[in-house]
Scaffold this active site. Structure first.
Site, short mmCIF file in Angstrom:
data_model
loop_
_atom_site.label_atom_id
_atom_site.label_comp_id
_atom_site.label_asym_id
_atom_site.label_seq_id
_atom_site.Cartn_x
_atom_site.Cartn_y
_atom_site.Cartn_z
N GLN A 130 -15.81 30.76 53.40
CA GLN A 130 -14.58 31.36 53.94
C GLN A 130 -13.34 30.86 53.22
OE1 GLN A 130 -15.78 30.28 58.12
NE2 GLN A 130 -15.16 32.38 58.56
N ASN A 151 1.22 43.50 64.71
CA ASN A 151 1.00 43.06 66.09
C ASN A 151 1.26 41.58 66.28
OD1 ASN A 151 -0.27 43.14 68.88
ND2 ASN A 151 -1.73 41.80 67.82
N ASP A 166 -3.17 47.28 61.02
CA ASP A 166 -4.14 46.43 61.69
C ASP A 166 -3.85 46.38 63.20
OD1 ASP A 166 -6.30 44.47 61.22
OD2 ASP A 166 -4.85 43.04 62.05
N HIS A 178 -3.13 47.15 69.90
CA HIS A 178 -2.59 45.96 70.57
C HIS A 178 -1.06 45.96 70.62
CE1 HIS A 178 -6.51 44.13 71.07
NE2 HIS A 178 -6.80 44.62 69.89
N GLU A 180 -5.78 51.13 62.90
CA GLU A 180 -7.06 50.61 63.36
C GLU A 180 -7.03 50.58 64.89
OE1 GLU A 180 -9.73 46.53 63.24
OE2 GLU A 180 -7.57 46.43 63.39
N ARG A 222 -18.01 40.27 53.47
CA ARG A 222 -16.92 40.28 52.49
C ARG A 222 -17.45 39.75 51.16
NH1 ARG A 222 -12.91 38.31 56.84
NH2 ARG A 222 -13.04 40.04 58.31
#
Ligand SMILES: *[C@@H]1O[C@H](CO)[C@@H](O)[C@H](O)[C@H]1NC(C)=O
Ligand SMILES: *[C@@H]1O[C@H](CO)[C@@H](O)[C@H](O)[C@H]1NC(C)=O
Ligand SMILES: *[C@@H]1O[C@H](CO)[C@@H](O)[C@H](O)[C@H]1NC(C)=O
Ligand SMILES: *[C@@H]1O[C@H](CO)[C@@H](O)[C@H](O)[C@H]1NC(C)=O
Length: 533
Positions: free
Chosen positions: A56, A143, A224, A228, A248, A364
């Site tokens: 990561q 968001n 994104d 929300h 999204e 990924r």
């Protein structure tokens, strides 16, 4: 604290849309290749065996390396790219969930992420994209920002005043109020939630996005976590940006939940279609084509405009198709659906190599391990893009509405414009007794060409088209031959085949389609057969 922001509100409310931005109308005919900047391409000569997805952390992709590898994307026929967020991310020590190689952990949205290059590098990428008549879509996170505490010091963020954020609370999933007002993330990595009902936030974001898309000549935004944020926020934000916004709205199969966001936003990513395609096509799976046709019917009723929706089989948050489905034919058929049905096709980088990462962070993968070499999936994508690009130029394809002609447990057939797509979920093993019989609107003897094989077929009696799968469950995308002749897609290699089927040795794709000049009896038998099953 927020005085400069208030001042720019006045400006943002009256500004003209950006000059370079592209509208929903323009995006409708595009097809998009989705890139995680860190994972798409390395600088020439860099070792290709160093990227560990489980670590990561950054693997070395940049805006420059995307620019240097645009041929790869364009040669598959894509007419747009969507890149992961470009704004500055969290700068602190490694977190429990690694480093922000994906770009979604926003700190100061007014700065670019220097891990991926300079301002000039991003401009050079955009210029190269535009030189190729392609569009660039940038992923933006509005968001929330990112922190590692529930009480961050906001002095380094775009919005510096804590009163512009909702107070910390964990989300109660299923409660829309909580989903909009509480914080995504957890207490290791918190995602402080902006209060997008506050005037200073509305105006601050409006002027920020306008400046950003103007300076970098961005063509579209992928938003994104759109659900929300309160719906009223989006028209102001996207209006200030003056370009196409696709949101999204992460979700499952419920069409109504997702459809309510088209309106506030130009478009949304089509999660209900994704869910239905996995249900209908993955192997092993339920093969539930009824769930797909139900979803399509509801979508026509509930979405404002299905031809603008973003169609996909994979993205950075979902299991790769090949991690859910063992048979490549399932992907070729489902992928043909995403290109040939209503909507804007989107392919997540690596789908073309059948990557198998089953979820974040394994989905990924670095693309460079595959050497950018053509394979069966890239050939299919290239054909689908080639056809779609030709049709959007020549016909009213982009706004034509697809009609389902028939469906059964084995698959589905639909028409959109001058294309008849017959897609199956049976997979690679040949089946001698499986048919999909379609009552097409074409006259008997009309010539249709299958874009994957370039074989030409003739419509049977009463307009019936009957597909057999004696050599396996391949997708069939059939175009009026007289129209396809005006493209270079089959370059004169059309093989005229009449009454061929099971032993079609002339087919280079082991194609088993049968479109006979049917005798009445055969047509009736097949129709009965089809009705019964
Ligand atoms: C924080 O991360 C640690 C290490 O990955 C994990 O064990 C823990 O469950 C996480 N805490 C929360 C609240 O998710
Ligand atoms: C298929 O999906 C539909 C929903 O559209 C559902 O009603 C039905 O029970 C499902 N069938 C199977 C076999 O899972
Ligand atoms: C579409 O039309 C444009 C402009 O006429 C042309 O440049 C482009 O090559 C065409 N694309 C295809 C795929 O036909
Ligand atoms: C299908 O038919 C062919 C001959 O027509 C035969 O060789 C083959 O074994 C059959 N396959 C199945 C799965 O029944």
């Amino acid at each position: 604290m927020s005085l400069p922001i208030l001042c720019s509100l006045v400006a943002a409310s009256f500004v003209l849309p950006s000059v370079h931005a592209a509208s929903a109308e323009q995006w409708r005919s595009r097809s998009i290749y989705q890139i995680i900047t860190d994972r798409f391409a390395l600088p020439a000569g860099a070792p290709t065996d160093k990227c560990d997805v489980d670590a990561q952390t950054w693997c070395g992709g940049t805006w420059n390396t995307i620019r240097e590898n645009l041929d790869y994307v364009q040669n598959m026929g894509f007419t747009a790219i969507w890149i992961s967020p470009v704004q500055q991310n969290y700068q602190g020590p490694r977190t429990a969930y690694g480093d922000p190689y994906h770009g979604y952990w926003i700190q100061d949205a007014t700065k670019l992420n220097n891990k991926f290059g300079t301002s000039d590098d991003l401009k050079a990428l955009v210029a190269e994209v535009h030189k190729r008549d392609m569009y660039i879509m940038v992923d933006v996170v509005v968001n929330n920002v990112m922190a590692t505490t529930t009480t961050p010091d906001y002095s380094k963020y775009l919005f510096k005043d804590a009163s512009l954020y909702h107070p910390y609370c964990p989300i109660q999933w299923g409660d829309p109020n909580s989903e909009q007002n509480c914080w995504l993330g957890d207490t290791n990595v918190t995602l402080p939630d902006l209060d997008t009902t506050k005037q200073a936030v509305i105006s601050g974001y409006a002027s920020w996005i306008k400046d950003f898309v103007d300076e970098y000549e961005i063509d579209g935004l992928r938003i994104d976590a759109a659900k929300h944020v309160n719906k009223e926020f989006w028209p102001t934000f996207c209006g200030a940006a003056g370009l196409f916004c696709i949101g999204e709205v992460f979700g499952g199969s419920n069409v109504g939940d997702v459809a309510q966001w088209q309106g506030p936003l130009d478009s949304v990513l089509n999660f209900p279609l994704y869910t239905a395609l996995t249900e209908g096509f993955k192997i092993p799976g339920s093969g539930n084509i009824t769930a797909l046709t139900d979803t399509l019917t509801q979508s026509k009723q509930m979405f404002k405009d299905t031809t603008l929706l973003g169609n996909f089989l994979e993205n950075q948050d979902l299991p790769r198709w090949a991690s859910q489905s063992v048979d490549p034919q399932s992907m070729y058929n489902a992928m043909s659906f995403t290109f040939m049905y209503d909507g804007i096709p989107i392919v997540y980088y690596g789908q073309e190599f059948g990557f198998r990462g089953a979820g974040d962070p394994k989905n990924r993968e670095p693309l460079w391990t595959e050497g950018y070499q053509p394979n069966r999936a890239t050939e299919i994508m290239t054909k689908l893009n080639g056809l779609r690009n030709f049709l959007v130029n020549k016909t009213e394809w982009a706004t034509a509405e697809a009609q389902v002609l028939t469906s059964s447990q084995y698959g589905i057939a639909f028409q959109k414009g001058d294309v008849l797509s017959i897609l199956t979920n049976i997979g690679s093993p040949p089946q001698n007794d499986t048919h999909i019989a379609v009552a097409s609107p074409y006259d008997p003897n009309t010539a249709l060409t299958d874009i994957f094989t370039c074989n030409q077929w003739v419509v049977g009696a009463q307009g019936f088209v009957d597909t057999e799968y004696t050599l396996g469950g391949q997708p069939h995308v059939l175009v009026l031959s007289t129209l396809l002749d005006q493209s270079d897609l089959c370059n004169g290699q059309v093989v005229t085949s009449q009454g061929l089927g099971k032993d079609d040795s002339s087919s280079n794709d082991a194609d088993s389609i049968l479109m006979s000049r049917w005798h009445g009896v055969a047509a009736v038998v097949s129709m009965l057969w089809f009705t019964i099953w």
